[in-house]
Design an enzyme around this catalytic site. Structure first.
Site, PDB file in Angstrom:
ATOM      1  N   ASP A  36       1.976  -5.548  -9.347  1.00  0.00           N
ATOM      2  CA  ASP A  36       2.386  -4.482  -8.426  1.00  0.00           C
ATOM      3  C   ASP A  36       2.221  -3.078  -9.022  1.00  0.00           C
ATOM      4  O   ASP A  36       2.241  -2.929 -10.236  1.00  0.00           O
ATOM      5  CB  ASP A  36       3.835  -4.706  -7.981  1.00  0.00           C
ATOM      6  CG  ASP A  36       4.844  -4.784  -9.126  1.00  0.00           C
ATOM      7  OD1 ASP A  36       4.575  -5.487 -10.114  1.00  0.00           O
ATOM      8  OD2 ASP A  36       5.904  -4.142  -9.026  1.00  0.00           O
ATOM      9  N   GLU A  74      10.972   1.474  -6.296  1.00  0.00           N
ATOM     10  CA  GLU A  74      10.598   0.258  -5.580  1.00  0.00           C
ATOM     11  C   GLU A  74      10.097   0.626  -4.182  1.00  0.00           C
ATOM     12  O   GLU A  74      10.779   1.329  -3.432  1.00  0.00           O
ATOM     13  CB  GLU A  74      11.791  -0.697  -5.457  1.00  0.00           C
ATOM     14  CG  GLU A  74      12.182  -1.384  -6.747  1.00  0.00           C
ATOM     15  CD  GLU A  74      11.312  -2.595  -7.069  1.00  0.00           C
ATOM     16  OE1 GLU A  74      10.459  -2.953  -6.234  1.00  0.00           O
ATOM     17  OE2 GLU A  74      11.506  -3.180  -8.150  1.00  0.00           O
ATOM     18  N   HIS A 129       3.650  -0.949 -12.224  1.00  0.00           N
ATOM     19  CA  HIS A 129       4.286  -1.998 -13.018  1.00  0.00           C
ATOM     20  C   HIS A 129       3.230  -2.849 -13.732  1.00  0.00           C
ATOM     21  O   HIS A 129       3.426  -3.280 -14.864  1.00  0.00           O
ATOM     22  CB  HIS A 129       5.147  -2.873 -12.109  1.00  0.00           C
ATOM     23  CG  HIS A 129       6.183  -3.667 -12.838  1.00  0.00           C
ATOM     24  ND1 HIS A 129       6.967  -4.606 -12.209  1.00  0.00           N
ATOM     25  CD2 HIS A 129       6.562  -3.682 -14.141  1.00  0.00           C
ATOM     26  CE1 HIS A 129       7.788  -5.150 -13.095  1.00  0.00           C
ATOM     27  NE2 HIS A 129       7.565  -4.618 -14.276  1.00  0.00           N
ATOM     28  N   TYR A 149       6.115  -2.665  -6.166  1.00  0.00           N
ATOM     29  CA  TYR A 149       6.406  -3.129  -4.810  1.00  0.00           C
ATOM     30  C   TYR A 149       7.550  -4.132  -4.919  1.00  0.00           C
ATOM     31  O   TYR A 149       7.785  -4.736  -5.971  1.00  0.00           O
ATOM     32  CB  TYR A 149       5.199  -3.676  -4.068  1.00  0.00           C
ATOM     33  CG  TYR A 149       4.502  -4.910  -4.600  1.00  0.00           C
ATOM     34  CD1 TYR A 149       5.162  -6.003  -5.152  1.00  0.00           C
ATOM     35  CD2 TYR A 149       3.107  -5.022  -4.483  1.00  0.00           C
ATOM     36  CE1 TYR A 149       4.499  -7.128  -5.591  1.00  0.00           C
ATOM     37  CE2 TYR A 149       2.424  -6.144  -4.921  1.00  0.00           C
ATOM     38  CZ  TYR A 149       3.134  -7.196  -5.466  1.00  0.00           C
ATOM     39  OH  TYR A 149       2.465  -8.314  -5.893  1.00  0.00           O
TER      40      TYR A 149
END
Length: 260
Positions: free
Chosen positions: A151, A99, A141, A35
């Site tokens: 995230d 992302e 991640h 994120y």
């Protein structure tokens, strides 16, 4: 940079200067989901394209489902940082970084909109098909950097991705009262737990000591696979979910589940 994107889904080019050459011979065999963790999509995109920030990702998925490609897939984006998975440490050289716009835990973490998740599903499916990426190599991640990252977090719907054939996933074992182990414990059960987590891919030394690093790996595992309770404490739900996940690995058919 070419005006054409690498992906087969609808996307636009928004180039970032932050990329380099992949390590020679490194296969693209991972997808890492993040994120953005910033107050706004605009601020996040600006940072990913700022040469002073020295961070980037291949793709950027906004909350409305729009997709931007910032770095060509042939290039090494700078999204993973210090990380580890299954013995590999140069994750950037062998991964595609995505992302996903969300303020994150520091700025008002919230559920991911349906349109955004549908776009992520389409994008990741396309990436996995083109690069023949195995389901167990679609990661968060926090999986590859469990000592420092959270995230995409416990609100990210990995189950929805799995329902679309993306990622390795099992329904989490229901919560119960069984407390197995926690930080400060030691012994063979801890060693077995560490071995299981390391077998899946997490960075852990097999010491038999339930230390901070072990708790961080357990927390990362729960954040991805047992989201209802993320506390770094190993209960029956955590163990049974981990066992079930390991049984789905090709090399583990019929062998997972012993120990812990």
């Amino acid at each position: 940079m070419s005006v054409a994107t690498d992906t087969g889904i609808k996307a636009r080019i928004h180039p970032s200067p932050n990329h380099g050459q992949r390590a020679p011979g490194a296969p693209i065999d991972m997808v890492v989901l993040h994120y953005t963790g910033m107050p706004s999509a605009e601020a996040a995109l600006q940072r990913l394209c700022d040469p002073r920030a020295e961070v980037s990702a291949h793709y950027f998925v906004d909350e409305n489902g729009s997709v931007l490609q910032c770095v060509p897939e042939s290039r090494r984006a700078w999204h993973a940082g210090r990380s580890f998975w299954k013995g590999e440490t140069d994750i950037n050289s062998r991964s595609i970084g995505v992302e996903i716009v969300n303020p994150g835990h520091e700025h008002g973490y919230r559920p991911f909109p349906a349109a955004q998740i549908e776009a992520v599903i389409a994008l990741v499916r396309d990436i996995c098909e083109r690069h023949r990426i195995d389901p167990w190599m679609v990661l968060g991640h926090s999986d590859i950097a469990s000592d420092r990252k959270e995230d995409p977090g416990e609100l990210f719907p990995w189950d929805r991705l799995a329902a679309s054939g993306i990622g390795l996933y099992v329904p989490p074992f229901p919560l119960g009262s069984g407390l197995f182990m926690q930080q400060g414990d030691s012994g063979q059960p801890v060693e077995a737990l560490q071995s299981m987590l390391a077998l899946y891919g997490y960075e852990l030394d097999i010491t038999g000591e339930f230390d901070l690093k072990t708790r961080q790996a357990v927390t990362a595992f729960q954040r991805h696979f047992r989201q209802e309770k993320v506390d770094g404490v190993v209960d029956q739900s955590t163990i049974e979910t981990l066992n079930a996940l390991l049984r789905k690995l090709p090399s583990m058919s019929g062998t997972a589940g012993a120990g812990a």
